[in-house]
Structure formats: structure tokens, C-alpha cells
Write a protein that holds these residues in place. Structure first.
Motif, PDB file in Angstrom:
ATOM      1  N   LEU A   1       0.752  -0.948  -0.240  1.00  0.00           N
ATOM      2  CA  LEU A   1       0.365  -0.221  -0.322  1.00  0.00           C
ATOM      3  C   LEU A   1       1.040   1.208   0.121  1.00  0.00           C
ATOM      4  O   LEU A   1       0.404   2.418  -0.119  1.00  0.00           O
ATOM      5  CB  LEU A   1      -0.747   0.043   1.108  1.00  0.00           C
ATOM      6  CG  LEU A   1      -1.656   1.328   1.526  1.00  0.00           C
ATOM      7  CD1 LEU A   1      -2.472   0.866   0.107  1.00  0.00           C
ATOM      8  CD2 LEU A   1      -2.408   1.010   3.257  1.00  0.00           C
ATOM      9  N   ALA A   2       2.222   1.045   0.821  1.00  0.00           N
ATOM     10  CA  ALA A   2       3.294   2.382   0.296  1.00  0.00           C
ATOM     11  C   ALA A   2       3.020   2.208  -0.538  1.00  0.00           C
ATOM     12  O   ALA A   2       3.583   4.049  -0.980  1.00  0.00           O
ATOM     13  CB  ALA A   2       3.712   1.972   1.720  1.00  0.00           C
ATOM     14  N   GLN A   3       3.462   2.073  -1.356  1.00  0.00           N
ATOM     15  CA  GLN A   3       4.043   2.683  -2.930  1.00  0.00           C
ATOM     16  C   GLN A   3       2.110   3.247  -3.322  1.00  0.00           C
ATOM     17  O   GLN A   3       2.797   3.843  -4.967  1.00  0.00           O
ATOM     18  CB  GLN A   3       3.510   1.540  -4.212  1.00  0.00           C
ATOM     19  CG  GLN A   3       4.775   0.027  -3.815  1.00  0.00           C
ATOM     20  CD  GLN A   3       4.681  -1.149  -4.381  1.00  0.00           C
ATOM     21  OE1 GLN A   3       4.271  -1.382  -4.610  1.00  0.00           O
ATOM     22  NE2 GLN A   3       5.800  -1.848  -4.370  1.00  0.00           N
ATOM     23  N   LEU A   4       1.223   3.549  -2.918  1.00  0.00           N
ATOM     24  CA  LEU A   4       0.037   3.518  -3.680  1.00  0.00           C
ATOM     25  C   LEU A   4      -0.701   4.873  -2.741  1.00  0.00           C
ATOM     26  O   LEU A   4      -1.160   5.882  -3.248  1.00  0.00           O
ATOM     27  CB  LEU A   4      -0.851   2.537  -3.710  1.00  0.00           C
ATOM     28  CG  LEU A   4      -1.064   1.996  -4.851  1.00  0.00           C
ATOM     29  CD1 LEU A   4      -2.291   1.036  -4.939  1.00  0.00           C
ATOM     30  CD2 LEU A   4      -0.933   2.939  -6.560  1.00  0.00           C
ATOM     31  N   ALA A   5       0.280   4.894  -1.375  1.00  0.00           N
ATOM     32  CA  ALA A   5      -0.973   6.217  -0.792  1.00  0.00           C
ATOM     33  C   ALA A   5      -0.234   7.277  -0.838  1.00  0.00           C
ATOM     34  O   ALA A   5       0.946   7.549  -0.841  1.00  0.00           O
ATOM     35  CB  ALA A   5      -0.365   5.385   1.210  1.00  0.00           C
ATOM     36  N   GLY A   6      -1.253   8.269  -0.500  1.00  0.00           N
ATOM     37  CA  GLY A   6      -0.833   9.520  -0.504  1.00  0.00           C
ATOM     38  C   GLY A   6      -0.618   9.786  -2.571  1.00  0.00           C
ATOM     39  O   GLY A   6      -0.731  11.633  -2.532  1.00  0.00           O
ATOM     40  N   GLN A   7      -0.790   8.834  -2.909  1.00  0.00           N
ATOM     41  CA  GLN A   7      -0.798   9.487  -4.574  1.00  0.00           C
ATOM     42  C   GLN A   7      -2.056   9.544  -5.190  1.00  0.00           C
ATOM     43  O   GLN A   7      -3.170   9.174  -4.329  1.00  0.00           O
ATOM     44  CB  GLN A   7      -0.489   8.509  -5.053  1.00  0.00           C
ATOM     45  CG  GLN A   7       1.222   8.288  -5.537  1.00  0.00           C
ATOM     46  CD  GLN A   7       1.751   6.829  -6.548  1.00  0.00           C
ATOM     47  OE1 GLN A   7       1.457   7.150  -7.166  1.00  0.00           O
ATOM     48  NE2 GLN A   7       2.001   5.459  -6.319  1.00  0.00           N
ATOM     49  N   VAL A   8      -2.080  10.707  -5.626  1.00  0.00           N
ATOM     50  CA  VAL A   8      -3.533  11.199  -6.624  1.00  0.00           C
ATOM     51  C   VAL A   8      -4.129  11.000  -7.917  1.00  0.00           C
ATOM     52  O   VAL A   8      -3.663  11.448  -8.833  1.00  0.00           O
ATOM     53  CB  VAL A   8      -3.096  12.918  -6.434  1.00  0.00           C
ATOM     54  CG1 VAL A   8      -4.855  13.249  -6.530  1.00  0.00           C
ATOM     55  CG2 VAL A   8      -3.087  13.464  -5.163  1.00  0.00           C
ATOM     56  N   PHE A   9      -4.739  10.668  -7.819  1.00  0.00           N
ATOM     57  CA  PHE A   9      -5.632   9.938  -9.452  1.00  0.00           C
ATOM     58  C   PHE A   9      -6.259  11.094  -9.536  1.00  0.00           C
ATOM     59  O   PHE A   9      -6.592  12.166  -9.724  1.00  0.00           O
ATOM     60  CB  PHE A   9      -6.793   9.519  -9.301  1.00  0.00           C
ATOM     61  CG  PHE A   9      -6.945   7.650  -8.431  1.00  0.00           C
ATOM     62  CD1 PHE A   9      -5.713   6.939  -9.789  1.00  0.00           C
ATOM     63  CD2 PHE A   9      -7.168   7.687  -7.701  1.00  0.00           C
ATOM     64  CE1 PHE A   9      -5.602   5.544  -9.489  1.00  0.00           C
ATOM     65  CE2 PHE A   9      -6.837   5.786  -7.659  1.00  0.00           C
ATOM     66  CZ  PHE A   9      -5.683   5.188  -8.085  1.00  0.00           C
TER      67      PHE A   9
END
Length: 331
Positions: A310-318
Motif C-alpha cells: 500500500l505504501a506504493q500508492l498511499a498519498g498518490q492522487v488520481f
């Protein structure tokens, strides 16, 4: 036995044609459908479901690219049919053909007209969050879906309904309502009702641009969008250079941290209860349950996180489509 020319193309129309073929009172003397089209990534030339059914029953078949300018038009006019029945054919019907039969032409339309005239009524009914839709049987006219109404039948749109499921449900309703309407029409037991033009709503063809999710909308609106485009044409979102199809999900109850509350719409916040939580407009949250990255297979998020952190995705923005400033503002 009444002689019918049937005009239609997709599976919705094939279901209705099947009902006519099974009824002893009607003889389908000709079927008109769209020409074979390339389908899928490999662009394989594919017959329409209506064509496949017509061939299986040895019914004379017509596939003009444009019926109004075709040689087939005169042949159809001279068939001496009693009525023309159309269902999701995909072309305007020439007035000469409509007027060539004693009972002219009737159309099976998948909405409660005058709401959702046009090519995509089933998509729009889910997309706009309607709780009800249905079938209308109308006379054909030169103006799109504007004919007088012969019969209508409604059905509930369930909260988890997809466009694929609703197509199947409405096709069955349309088949049954058509058979009931034809019996009454031939018996002169129907009085057509004019549409209320003040209530007209249009549902034009879906564009490529409309397939992209807008995370500035509420989670409920995002959910309606996903379900309205599943399985076709499908919705997608963009993460950096990656295009991701979103196949399934739901609005979620989520307790945000102060950082979550300050995040912009489209931000990936957490993975909870087998859903990837995404911040939406109006301080709401949508959980993606199933997606498909470009060039990869369709996966549940449960399966995705078996091999990814999940750390790879958390905080990223679609990304969201370009919207006017006032539309993007959260209330």
C-alpha cells in the motif's frame, strides 16, 4: 399470421427478436441489422447478435451501411409487411419505409419516454442516479424517439445494478411488452398518447472523454458512473502515466484523519475491507474493489495487495478531467 420486418442490432434487440420468433401469430419475413464491425483489440470482424439469430432461423437478412441510400430500401418496401418493429437498430428509418406498411413502424425504447431520448438511455438512467427506468413502445417518426407512446412498463434500478445487468432485465421486459402491445394494436385496443415535450431529456452516445472518472464528484456520483459503464464502455482513472480501468467499488464510510480531510479529491488514503479508499468531492469516500492496470489482467484489490505494498500508492492522487473552478470546489 402478421408479417413483420424487424430492425435491430445488439443483444437487447436479439432478445426481443427471439420473442417474435417464438410467437405463432407472427412471421418475421426480414431482418435488418448493422453491417459486421471489427471488435476487440484484434479488430475481428463480428456479426451482430441480431444477425446471428436471423442466420440461425434462415430469415432473409439485410445489412445496408446506410438504409436511406441503399438498394435494399426498395426491396423492403415491396415485401408487403404488416408492420415494422425496431429495437436499438442504430440508424434513422426513412419515412417511405415507415409508411409502407398498414401499421407503420413501432420502436422498443429502453426508457420511460420522454426521458432519455437517444442512443444511451440505459447508461444515463444509472449514471444520473435514477431509481426507476423502463420500456416504452412508440410509433416511429422522423424525429428521434419522439413518436406517440403505445405502452410503457417500469422497473426498479437496484443500488448495485450495472448497465450490463440492466440491459438484460430491460430486454426481457421489452420482449414481453412488445408482444402484449402488438396483440392490442392489431385488435385496435390501443390509443396512442403524445409525449410531453416539456419533459424531454436526451441521452446521447457516450464519448471517450466521458469514460474518465471525476473524483471531484461525490462518492455516490462516482459509484453511479462506474456501474453505468460496466461492462461497456468501462470507466478509467489516471495515476501518473498509468491508465487504470475501474470495474467495481462502492461509497464507503471512512473516518478521516486531519491529513485525510485536507487531501484533494482523487487522493488514495487507505486499504480497508478489501477496498482501496479514495477521497472524493463533498468530503465523501469511494472504495475501489476491482480494477485493471494498462496491459494487465483484471484484479480484485484483495488480490492486488497480495503482491503489492500500500505504501506504493498511499498519498498518490488520481487525475480528474479538467473541470471549471466552481465545479471542483468542495461544499
Amino acid at each position: 399470421m402478421k408479417k413483420i420486418i424487424f430492425m435491430g442490432t445488439p443483444q437487447f434487440a436479439a432478445e426481443i427478436l427471439q420473442g417474435l420468433l417464438e410467437h405463432a401469430s407472427y412471421q418475421v419475413i426480414a431482418v435488418v441489422t448493422q453491417p459486421d464491425r471489427p471488435v476487440g483489440r484484434k479488430r475481428v470482424l463480428t456479426q451482430s447478435p441480431v444477425k446471428q439469430l436471423a442466420l440461425a432461423h434462415d430469415i432473409p437478412l439485410y445489412q445496408p451501411e446506410r438504409i436511406s441510400r441503399s438498394e435494399e430500401l426498395e426491396e423492403l418496401i415491396n415485401l408487403d409487411a404488416d408492420i415494422i418493429v425496431t429495437a436499438a437498430y442504430g440508424q434513422f428509418i426513412p419515412t417511405r419505409l415507415i409508411n409502407s406498411t398498414p401499421h407503420t413502424a413501432i420502436n422498443v425504447h429502453a426508457s420511460l419516454l420522454p426521458k432519455y431520448r437517444g442512443a444511451a438511455p440505459i447508461h444515463y438512467a444509472i449514471w444520473k442516479g435514477d431509481h426507476e427506468t423502463g420500456i416504452s413502445i412508440i410509433y416511429m417518426t422522423k424525429e428521434m424517439d419522439a413518436g406517440d407512446i403505445l405502452a410503457q412498463r417500469s422497473c426498479v434500478i437496484e443500488s448495485d445494478e450495472t448497465v450490463g445487468g440492466l440491459f438484460e432485465k430491460l430486454a426481457i421486459i421489452g420482449r414481453e411488452l412488445l408482444l402484449d402491445t402488438l396483440f392490442k394494436l392489431f385488435a385496435n385496443e390501443i390509443t396512442a398518447v403524445e409525449q410531453d415535450v416539456s419533459q424531454v431529456v436526451f441521452s446521447p452516445s457516450i464519448t471517450k472523454e466521458q469514460e474518465q472518472l471525476n473524483w471531484h464528484e461525490s462518492a455516490h456520483q462516482v459509484d453511479c458512473h462506474v456501474r453505468a459503464f460496466n461492462p461497456f464502455p468501462s470507466t478509467y482513472t489516471v495515476l501518473g502515466d498509468l491508465r487504470i480501468k475501474v470495474w467495481a467499488g462502492a461509497p464507503m464510510v471512512y473516518e478521516p484523519s486531519p491529513e485525510d480531510q485536507a487531501a484533494e479529491p482523487g487522493t488514495i488514503l487507505a486499504y480497508k475491507r478489501k477496498h482501496l479508499i479514495v477521497k472524493c468531492g463533498h468530503h465523501s469516500y469511494y472504495g475501489i474493489r476491482e480494477w485493471q492496470e494498462s496491459g494487465k489482467k483484471r484484479l480484485s484489490l484483495e488480490d492486488y495487495f497480495k503482491g503489492n505494498d500500500l505504501a506504493q500508492l498511499a498519498g498518490q492522487v488520481f487525475a480528474s478531467p479538467q473541470v471549471e473552478e466552481e465545479e471542483a470546489h468542495e461544499s
